[in-house]
Motif scaffolding. Sequence first.
Motif, PDB file in Angstrom:
ATOM      1  N   LEU A  63       0.826  -1.206   0.000  1.00  0.00           N
ATOM      2  CA  LEU A  63       0.000   0.000   0.000  1.00  0.00           C
ATOM      3  C   LEU A  63       0.862   1.259   0.000  1.00  0.00           C
ATOM      4  O   LEU A  63       0.568   2.216  -0.724  1.00  0.00           O
ATOM      5  N   SER A  64       1.908   1.261   0.787  1.00  0.00           N
ATOM      6  CA  SER A  64       2.759   2.455   0.807  1.00  0.00           C
ATOM      7  C   SER A  64       3.596   2.563  -0.468  1.00  0.00           C
ATOM      8  O   SER A  64       3.988   3.657  -0.861  1.00  0.00           O
ATOM      9  N   ASP A  65       3.838   1.447  -1.144  1.00  0.00           N
ATOM     10  CA  ASP A  65       4.609   1.468  -2.396  1.00  0.00           C
ATOM     11  C   ASP A  65       3.847   2.080  -3.564  1.00  0.00           C
ATOM     12  O   ASP A  65       4.459   2.416  -4.580  1.00  0.00           O
ATOM     13  N   ILE A  66       2.557   2.220  -3.443  1.00  0.00           N
ATOM     14  CA  ILE A  66       1.777   2.800  -4.536  1.00  0.00           C
ATOM     15  C   ILE A  66       2.360   4.153  -4.948  1.00  0.00           C
ATOM     16  O   ILE A  66       2.445   4.461  -6.131  1.00  0.00           O
ATOM     17  N   PRO A  71       5.509  -1.161  -8.525  1.00  0.00           N
ATOM     18  CA  PRO A  71       5.068  -1.541  -9.867  1.00  0.00           C
ATOM     19  C   PRO A  71       3.785  -0.842 -10.302  1.00  0.00           C
ATOM     20  O   PRO A  71       3.244  -1.131 -11.350  1.00  0.00           O
ATOM     21  N   PHE A  72       3.324   0.078  -9.484  1.00  0.00           N
ATOM     22  CA  PHE A  72       2.115   0.824  -9.802  1.00  0.00           C
ATOM     23  C   PHE A  72       2.499   2.168 -10.390  1.00  0.00           C
ATOM     24  O   PHE A  72       3.438   2.790  -9.928  1.00  0.00           O
ATOM     25  N   ASP A  73       1.772   2.643 -11.387  1.00  0.00           N
ATOM     26  CA  ASP A  73       1.997   3.990 -11.892  1.00  0.00           C
ATOM     27  C   ASP A  73       0.660   4.532 -12.361  1.00  0.00           C
ATOM     28  O   ASP A  73       0.167   4.168 -13.416  1.00  0.00           O
ATOM     29  N   TYR A  74       0.100   5.394 -11.560  1.00  0.00           N
ATOM     30  CA  TYR A  74      -1.209   5.947 -11.870  1.00  0.00           C
ATOM     31  C   TYR A  74      -1.135   7.416 -12.252  1.00  0.00           C
ATOM     32  O   TYR A  74      -2.128   8.130 -12.195  1.00  0.00           O
ATOM     33  N   GLY A  75       0.055   7.872 -12.596  1.00  0.00           N
ATOM     34  CA  GLY A  75       0.207   9.251 -13.043  1.00  0.00           C
ATOM     35  C   GLY A  75      -0.219  10.245 -11.981  1.00  0.00           C
ATOM     36  O   GLY A  75       0.116  10.104 -10.814  1.00  0.00           O
ATOM     37  N   ASP A  76      -0.988  11.240 -12.405  1.00  0.00           N
ATOM     38  CA  ASP A  76      -1.415  12.303 -11.497  1.00  0.00           C
ATOM     39  C   ASP A  76      -2.302  11.803 -10.366  1.00  0.00           C
ATOM     40  O   ASP A  76      -2.411  12.458  -9.342  1.00  0.00           O
ATOM     41  N   GLY A  77      -2.919  10.647 -10.538  1.00  0.00           N
ATOM     42  CA  GLY A  77      -3.815  10.117  -9.515  1.00  0.00           C
ATOM     43  C   GLY A  77      -3.143   9.247  -8.480  1.00  0.00           C
ATOM     44  O   GLY A  77      -3.795   8.742  -7.575  1.00  0.00           O
ATOM     45  N   THR A  78      -1.833   9.087  -8.573  1.00  0.00           N
ATOM     46  CA  THR A  78      -1.130   8.156  -7.698  1.00  0.00           C
ATOM     47  C   THR A  78      -1.339   8.444  -6.219  1.00  0.00           C
ATOM     48  O   THR A  78      -1.693   7.551  -5.454  1.00  0.00           O
ATOM     49  N   GLU A  79      -1.106   9.664  -5.812  1.00  0.00           N
ATOM     50  CA  GLU A  79      -1.224  10.010  -4.392  1.00  0.00           C
ATOM     51  C   GLU A  79      -2.652   9.792  -3.900  1.00  0.00           C
ATOM     52  O   GLU A  79      -2.878   9.247  -2.824  1.00  0.00           O
ATOM     53  N   MET A  80      -3.629  10.201  -4.694  1.00  0.00           N
ATOM     54  CA  MET A  80      -5.032  10.036  -4.310  1.00  0.00           C
ATOM     55  C   MET A  80      -5.379   8.555  -4.158  1.00  0.00           C
ATOM     56  O   MET A  80      -6.055   8.165  -3.211  1.00  0.00           O
ATOM     57  N   ILE A  81      -4.914   7.729  -5.091  1.00  0.00           N
ATOM     58  CA  ILE A  81      -5.205   6.296  -5.038  1.00  0.00           C
ATOM     59  C   ILE A  81      -4.544   5.671  -3.821  1.00  0.00           C
ATOM     60  O   ILE A  81      -5.164   4.868  -3.103  1.00  0.00           O
ATOM     61  N   ALA A  82      -3.311   6.045  -3.543  1.00  0.00           N
ATOM     62  CA  ALA A  82      -2.626   5.518  -2.362  1.00  0.00           C
ATOM     63  C   ALA A  82      -3.377   5.890  -1.090  1.00  0.00           C
ATOM     64  O   ALA A  82      -3.608   5.037  -0.218  1.00  0.00           O
ATOM     65  N   ARG A  87      -6.734   4.369   3.443  1.00  0.00           N
ATOM     66  CA  ARG A  87      -7.908   4.662   4.283  1.00  0.00           C
ATOM     67  C   ARG A  87      -8.866   3.479   4.301  1.00  0.00           C
ATOM     68  O   ARG A  87      -9.403   3.116   5.356  1.00  0.00           O
ATOM     69  N   ASP A  88      -9.084   2.868   3.139  1.00  0.00           N
ATOM     70  CA  ASP A  88      -9.955   1.687   3.090  1.00  0.00           C
ATOM     71  C   ASP A  88      -9.378   0.552   3.928  1.00  0.00           C
ATOM     72  O   ASP A  88     -10.107  -0.151   4.635  1.00  0.00           O
ATOM     73  N   ALA A  89      -8.068   0.355   3.842  1.00  0.00           N
ATOM     74  CA  ALA A  89      -7.416  -0.698   4.628  1.00  0.00           C
ATOM     75  C   ALA A  89      -7.553  -0.411   6.123  1.00  0.00           C
ATOM     76  O   ALA A  89      -7.785  -1.328   6.919  1.00  0.00           O
ATOM     77  N   ALA A  90      -7.419   0.855   6.502  1.00  0.00           N
ATOM     78  CA  ALA A  90      -7.562   1.231   7.907  1.00  0.00           C
ATOM     79  C   ALA A  90      -8.996   0.984   8.386  1.00  0.00           C
ATOM     80  O   ALA A  90      -9.213   0.442   9.476  1.00  0.00           O
ATOM     81  N   TRP A  91      -9.954   1.396   7.580  1.00  0.00           N
ATOM     82  CA  TRP A  91     -11.356   1.186   7.951  1.00  0.00           C
ATOM     83  C   TRP A  91     -11.654  -0.302   8.118  1.00  0.00           C
ATOM     84  O   TRP A  91     -12.246  -0.718   9.113  1.00  0.00           O
ATOM     85  N   ASP A  92     -11.230  -1.098   7.160  1.00  0.00           N
ATOM     86  CA  ASP A  92     -11.459  -2.541   7.244  1.00  0.00           C
ATOM     87  C   ASP A  92     -10.767  -3.140   8.464  1.00  0.00           C
ATOM     88  O   ASP A  92     -11.311  -4.024   9.124  1.00  0.00           O
ATOM     89  N   TRP A  93      -9.569  -2.652   8.749  1.00  0.00           N
ATOM     90  CA  TRP A  93      -8.846  -3.152   9.925  1.00  0.00           C
ATOM     91  C   TRP A  93      -9.637  -2.881  11.205  1.00  0.00           C
ATOM     92  O   TRP A  93      -9.814  -3.757  12.043  1.00  0.00           O
ATOM     93  N   LEU A  94     -10.100  -1.670  11.352  1.00  0.00           N
ATOM     94  CA  LEU A  94     -10.775  -1.280  12.594  1.00  0.00           C
ATOM     95  C   LEU A  94     -12.172  -1.868  12.724  1.00  0.00           C
ATOM     96  O   LEU A  94     -12.737  -1.864  13.815  1.00  0.00           O
TER      97      LEU A  94
END
Length: 131
Positions: A63-66, A71-82, A87-94
Amino acid sequence: MTDTVPPSLAAAIELIDEYMYRVLKGAEDSVLVVEELKGALTEPQSEVSMASVGELYPIFGDLSDIVDGFPFDYGDGTEMIAQREIRDAAWDWLTMARNADGLKTYVDQWTARVAALPTIEEGRPFRDIAR
């Protein structure tokens, strides 16, 4: 937590909870919080065994490697996707069951979710999740 949760698992859950609450609070960069969590998971601690967190570390690492672009490259959306994925992983965890079964479900779900993220290598999934 119930008495059926091994002490090392209970300690791991409590440790990760602290970081996941920080992610959802939104006052800090969630990628940096996950980086801190990865460090905390590898510190030698008597309460938290590597056996209890061994499958979690790669999930948080992926997740932090995004934001690294490989191996992920989402261009301008990279930070938003990460940020969204973390956040989704945190929500699911809790919201998971606070026991070994809940942890297994979480690991299975997030291993598959990270593996399904398209990569820069012709859109192929990141990992082969067949075990």
